[in-house]
Design a protein around this motif. Structure first.
Motif, PDB file in Angstrom:
ATOM      1  N   THR A 196    -144.718  37.051  -5.773  1.00 20.69           N
ATOM      2  CA  THR A 196    -144.331  36.045  -6.744  1.00 20.69           C
ATOM      3  C   THR A 196    -144.863  36.377  -8.133  1.00 20.69           C
ATOM      4  O   THR A 196    -145.893  37.027  -8.271  1.00 20.69           O
ATOM      5  CB  THR A 196    -144.843  34.669  -6.303  1.00 20.69           C
ATOM      6  OG1 THR A 196    -144.535  33.709  -7.320  1.00 20.69           O
ATOM      7  CG2 THR A 196    -146.351  34.688  -6.098  1.00 20.69           C
ATOM      8  N   ILE A 197    -144.157  35.885  -9.157  1.00 23.87           N
ATOM      9  CA  ILE A 197    -144.656  36.042 -10.526  1.00 23.87           C
ATOM     10  C   ILE A 197    -145.469  34.819 -10.940  1.00 23.87           C
ATOM     11  O   ILE A 197    -145.920  34.743 -12.075  1.00 23.87           O
ATOM     12  CB  ILE A 197    -143.512  36.282 -11.529  1.00 23.87           C
ATOM     13  CG1 ILE A 197    -142.657  35.021 -11.704  1.00 23.87           C
ATOM     14  CG2 ILE A 197    -142.688  37.488 -11.150  1.00 23.87           C
ATOM     15  CD1 ILE A 197    -141.829  35.020 -12.967  1.00 23.87           C
ATOM     16  N   GLU A 198    -145.679  33.866 -10.038  1.00 22.97           N
ATOM     17  CA  GLU A 198    -146.374  32.638 -10.410  1.00 22.97           C
ATOM     18  C   GLU A 198    -147.770  32.894 -10.984  1.00 22.97           C
ATOM     19  O   GLU A 198    -148.159  32.250 -11.967  1.00 22.97           O
ATOM     20  CB  GLU A 198    -146.438  31.674  -9.231  1.00 22.97           C
ATOM     21  CG  GLU A 198    -147.017  30.309  -9.571  1.00 22.97           C
ATOM     22  CD  GLU A 198    -146.270  29.583 -10.693  1.00 22.97           C
ATOM     23  OE1 GLU A 198    -146.908  28.769 -11.374  1.00 22.97           O
ATOM     24  OE2 GLU A 198    -145.067  29.852 -10.881  1.00 22.97           O
ATOM     25  N   PRO A 199    -148.579  33.825 -10.415  1.00 24.16           N
ATOM     26  CA  PRO A 199    -149.878  34.093 -11.049  1.00 24.16           C
ATOM     27  C   PRO A 199    -149.744  34.526 -12.506  1.00 24.16           C
ATOM     28  O   PRO A 199    -150.581  34.171 -13.352  1.00 24.16           O
ATOM     29  CB  PRO A 199    -150.471  35.207 -10.179  1.00 24.16           C
ATOM     30  CG  PRO A 199    -149.838  35.009  -8.839  1.00 24.16           C
ATOM     31  CD  PRO A 199    -148.439  34.569  -9.137  1.00 24.16           C
ATOM     32  N   HIS A 200    -148.686  35.293 -12.822  1.00 25.18           N
ATOM     33  CA  HIS A 200    -148.441  35.679 -14.216  1.00 25.18           C
ATOM     34  C   HIS A 200    -148.168  34.440 -15.066  1.00 25.18           C
ATOM     35  O   HIS A 200    -148.679  34.298 -16.180  1.00 25.18           O
ATOM     36  CB  HIS A 200    -147.244  36.629 -14.308  1.00 25.18           C
ATOM     37  CG  HIS A 200    -147.456  37.961 -13.676  1.00 25.18           C
ATOM     38  ND1 HIS A 200    -147.728  39.097 -14.393  1.00 25.18           N
ATOM     39  CD2 HIS A 200    -147.427  38.342 -12.374  1.00 25.18           C
ATOM     40  CE1 HIS A 200    -147.863  40.125 -13.569  1.00 25.18           C
ATOM     41  NE2 HIS A 200    -147.681  39.682 -12.335  1.00 25.18           N
ATOM     42  N   MET A 201    -147.348  33.539 -14.510  1.00 26.63           N
ATOM     43  CA  MET A 201    -146.940  32.378 -15.288  1.00 26.63           C
ATOM     44  C   MET A 201    -148.102  31.416 -15.530  1.00 26.63           C
ATOM     45  O   MET A 201    -148.186  30.774 -16.579  1.00 26.63           O
ATOM     46  CB  MET A 201    -145.783  31.654 -14.590  1.00 26.63           C
ATOM     47  CG  MET A 201    -144.500  32.475 -14.544  1.00 26.63           C
ATOM     48  SD  MET A 201    -144.115  33.223 -16.147  1.00 26.63           S
ATOM     49  CE  MET A 201    -144.167  31.800 -17.220  1.00 26.63           C
ATOM     50  N   ILE A 202    -149.012  31.295 -14.556  1.00 23.63           N
ATOM     51  CA  ILE A 202    -150.174  30.431 -14.742  1.00 23.63           C
ATOM     52  C   ILE A 202    -150.958  30.870 -15.976  1.00 23.63           C
ATOM     53  O   ILE A 202    -151.450  30.039 -16.751  1.00 23.63           O
ATOM     54  CB  ILE A 202    -151.053  30.445 -13.476  1.00 23.63           C
ATOM     55  CG1 ILE A 202    -150.328  29.699 -12.343  1.00 23.63           C
ATOM     56  CG2 ILE A 202    -152.414  29.834 -13.747  1.00 23.63           C
ATOM     57  CD1 ILE A 202    -151.022  29.823 -10.997  1.00 23.63           C
ATOM     58  N   ALA A 203    -151.064  32.179 -16.176  1.00 29.61           N
ATOM     59  CA  ALA A 203    -151.763  32.691 -17.357  1.00 29.61           C
ATOM     60  C   ALA A 203    -150.922  32.570 -18.617  1.00 29.61           C
ATOM     61  O   ALA A 203    -151.402  32.123 -19.667  1.00 29.61           O
ATOM     62  CB  ALA A 203    -152.160  34.148 -17.124  1.00 29.61           C
ATOM     63  N   LEU A 204    -149.639  32.928 -18.532  1.00 29.91           N
ATOM     64  CA  LEU A 204    -148.818  33.021 -19.738  1.00 29.91           C
ATOM     65  C   LEU A 204    -148.350  31.666 -20.243  1.00 29.91           C
ATOM     66  O   LEU A 204    -148.028  31.520 -21.440  1.00 29.91           O
ATOM     67  CB  LEU A 204    -147.628  33.944 -19.480  1.00 29.91           C
ATOM     68  CG  LEU A 204    -148.001  35.399 -19.148  1.00 29.91           C
ATOM     69  CD1 LEU A 204    -146.756  36.230 -18.904  1.00 29.91           C
ATOM     70  CD2 LEU A 204    -148.841  36.015 -20.260  1.00 29.91           C
ATOM     71  N   ARG A 205    -148.305  30.655 -19.382  1.00 35.41           N
ATOM     72  CA  ARG A 205    -147.971  29.305 -19.861  1.00 35.41           C
ATOM     73  C   ARG A 205    -148.981  28.819 -20.894  1.00 35.41           C
ATOM     74  O   ARG A 205    -148.649  28.005 -21.756  1.00 35.41           O
ATOM     75  CB  ARG A 205    -147.925  28.320 -18.688  1.00 35.41           C
ATOM     76  CG  ARG A 205    -146.696  28.435 -17.805  1.00 35.41           C
ATOM     77  CD  ARG A 205    -146.594  27.271 -16.833  1.00 35.41           C
ATOM     78  NE  ARG A 205    -145.588  27.552 -15.800  1.00 35.41           N
ATOM     79  CZ  ARG A 205    -145.875  27.890 -14.558  1.00 35.41           C
ATOM     80  NH1 ARG A 205    -147.147  27.981 -14.164  1.00 35.41           N
ATOM     81  NH2 ARG A 205    -144.912  28.151 -13.693  1.00 35.41           N
ATOM     82  N   ARG A 206    -150.204  29.314 -20.791  1.00 32.85           N
ATOM     83  CA  ARG A 206    -151.248  28.905 -21.728  1.00 32.85           C
ATOM     84  C   ARG A 206    -150.965  29.422 -23.148  1.00 32.85           C
ATOM     85  O   ARG A 206    -151.605  28.986 -24.108  1.00 32.85           O
ATOM     86  CB  ARG A 206    -152.603  29.401 -21.238  1.00 32.85           C
ATOM     87  CG  ARG A 206    -152.969  28.907 -19.838  1.00 32.85           C
ATOM     88  CD  ARG A 206    -153.367  27.446 -19.852  1.00 32.85           C
ATOM     89  NE  ARG A 206    -154.546  27.245 -20.654  1.00 32.85           N
ATOM     90  CZ  ARG A 206    -155.782  27.489 -20.221  1.00 32.85           C
ATOM     91  NH1 ARG A 206    -155.985  27.931 -18.977  1.00 32.85           N
ATOM     92  NH2 ARG A 206    -156.796  27.283 -21.014  1.00 32.85           N
ATOM     93  N   PHE A 207    -150.028  30.378 -23.260  1.00 34.86           N
ATOM     94  CA  PHE A 207    -149.598  30.880 -24.561  1.00 34.86           C
ATOM     95  C   PHE A 207    -148.234  30.319 -24.953  1.00 34.86           C
ATOM     96  O   PHE A 207    -147.605  30.796 -25.895  1.00 34.86           O
ATOM     97  CB  PHE A 207    -149.537  32.407 -24.552  1.00 34.86           C
ATOM     98  CG  PHE A 207    -150.872  33.062 -24.326  1.00 34.86           C
ATOM     99  CD1 PHE A 207    -151.723  33.323 -25.392  1.00 34.86           C
ATOM    100  CD2 PHE A 207    -151.284  33.404 -23.047  1.00 34.86           C
ATOM    101  CE1 PHE A 207    -152.960  33.922 -25.181  1.00 34.86           C
ATOM    102  CE2 PHE A 207    -152.511  34.009 -22.824  1.00 34.86           C
ATOM    103  CZ  PHE A 207    -153.360  34.260 -23.896  1.00 34.86           C
TER     104      PHE A 207
END
Length: 509
Positions: A196-207
């Protein structure tokens, strides 16, 4: 003659489908045809166009046949030969792809030294070229120059190339600073199960990045009002997740703290490169990174990525399974210390030179000489951990090494959904590997390897493990469709031949 070709093509398609783990019905659904049509194709009883072969290859992520250039590459291996002499480790595949993605941060000229000339890099260069980035090999094809355009043309992206690499996911971090909305194709690469790309999104949503996934595309929108006001805690200590967070933080106007970060080799190389771009990074080599971003990066930079510890492990494993004395030069020792400690416990006879620095001036290297050894199975199981543990990508090589040792070794490859399954391909070469579940394999040795003809596993490291076992097996083996090996290794067959292997490259379509 035509019928013979249809049968041969059908067998290649069948083998590729089976290695993907698909049924004929699943392939038929991907192609928009019937199961009976797929069955006829695989039996060689149906005429098939080059367009259909290309579609099948894309669906299976397998180079069945290539349009516009020679067909799939195979290897013919004459085994039972001892290796000797010395061989250099190439630069890191995973560092090089991260650095190529990172060049999107920079509006200036970037030169990367001794870039690995591998399929994964070629796919990224095709993608970069399609959106307007000018790239060219310089200094006799050894180094790579990257010059970005004033504006990227995302609408012209080569989607076919993008889908053949998981590295495209690392475009998210730098692109969110360049445009308010964009699309990327779904990431491809090795067949290692659902990731999943969800771990990426958890970080990138903060930007401020938000992603909607539809019809094979990631649709990205950026809200400039959103910034990371507190430390970002990664839910997965993954390499690419950490790299994406770093790429996003590099041009954020402020300080970003990233916790539970990977400190693996490719992440460290990316941090060193960001420092060359003028971004200050504190905590390199630890699990907490503090990034002091620079909102506009426009510098001419020259950087040398370090050597690849996984390739180094591949070459060490080649020496072990062929019972050879071989010197592997330019080994990034700090990323192989656990592996070597395990091998010493198993009885490996080796020595190493004093440490010296890689061309980046930061990574510690040694030259390692491995000698024929009487190995015994380790007392504890072989299992990966985030750095500084045993490298996740080095676990498959212990399957071949354990098969060369006396006793039973438990390998627990817990990270990927199905990579351990591919290790049982060694049984076709005389191995005794018992699959306990999708993540655990029991390996019994020592093994009397035997030659075989087989399809290359669709995952990079298990594919190389099969090649190494073929090198140890008396007789002639054939490994078909080795595109996946070319994704991660530069001229591997030729380089192994330079130290005594006998591997012939050939194509049959």
């Amino acid at each position: 003659m035509a019928d013979d070709y249809l049968v041969r093509i059908g067998k290649l398609i069948r083998d590729a489908r089976q290695h993907r783990g698909w049924t004929q019905t699943q392939l038929a659904e991907a192609l928009g045809t019937s199961q009976s049509a797929v069955n006829r194709i695989e039996r060689g009883n149906q005429n098939i166009s080059l367009e259909m072969i290309a579609r099948i290859g894309e669906a299976l992520d397998s180079e069945i046949v290539s349009l516009g250039y020679a067909g799939p590459m195979h290897l013919r291996v004459v085994g039972g030969r001892r290796l000797s002499g010395s061989i250099d480790v190439k630069t890191s595949k995973n560092a090089c792809v991260a650095l190529l993605c990172a060049t999107l941060l920079n509006r200036g000229r970037t030169v990367l030294r001794r870039v690995a000339r591998i399929e994964e890099v070629y796919r990224l260069l095709e993608v970069l070229g399609s959106i307007g980035v000018r790239t060219r090999w310089i200094n006799g094809g050894v180094d790579l120059e990257i010059v970005p355009p004033a504006e990227l043309d995302m609408g012209a992206m080569d989607a076919a190339a993008a889908r053949r690499t998981r590295s495209i996911i690392m475009f998210l971090g730098p692109l969110l600073h360049r445009m308010d909305s964009f699309t990327l194709p779904y990431a491809g690469g090795c067949d290692l199960g659902t990731r999943t790309i969800e771990p990426h999104m958890i970080a990138l949503r903060r930007f401020g990045l938000d992603i909607a996934a539809t019809e094979g595309l990631y649709h990205a929108q950026v809200d400039r009002k959103v910034t990371p006001g507190r430390p970002i805690v990664l839910t997965e200590r993954g390499d690419t997740v950490t790299e994406n967070a770093l790429l996003a933080a590099a041009r954020h106007d402020g300080t970003t703290v990233i916790r539970n970060a990977s400190s693996n080799y490719m992440v460290q190389d990316l941090c060193f490169f960001l420092e060359a771009l003028g971004v200050r990074v504190e905590g390199i080599g630890t699990t907490t990174l503090t990034v002091h971003g620079v909102p506009n990066i426009d510098v001419d930079v020259d950087y040398s990525p370090s050597e690849d510890p996984v390739e180094a492990m591949s070459l060490l494993a080649a020496a072990v399974v062929t019972e050879s004395e071989l010197t592997v030069r330019r080994v990034p020792i700090e990323f192989l210390e656990i592996e070597l400690a395990v091998l010493e416990e198993m009885g490996l006879d080796h020595d190493r030179t004093p440490e010296y620095f890689a061309d980046n001036g930061r990574t510690r290297l040694v030259d390692l000489t491995v000698r024929p050894s009487k190995l015994e199975a380790p007392i504890d199981k072989i299992h990966p951990m985030p750095f500084p543990g045993l490298n996740i990508d080095n676990v498959p090589f212990f399957a071949a090494i354990a098969a060369s040792a006396l006793g039973k070794t438990l390998i627990h490859d817990w990270v990927y959904d199905n990579r351990a399954i591919y290790l049982t391909d060694l049984n076709r070469l005389g191995g005794r590997l018992q699959l306990l579940d999708p993540h655990r394999v029991l390996v019994e040795g020592p093994t009397r390897w035997r030659a075989a003809e087989m399809m290359c596993p669709p995952a990079l490291r298990p594919a190389v493990v099969v090649l190494l076992a073929m090198m140890a097996a008396e007789g002639t083996s054939v490994l078909r469709n080795v595109y996946v090996i070319n994704r991660g290794y530069e001229d591997l067959a030729e380089r192994l031949n330079s130290v005594g292997a006998q591997i012939e490259i050939f194509r049959d379509i």
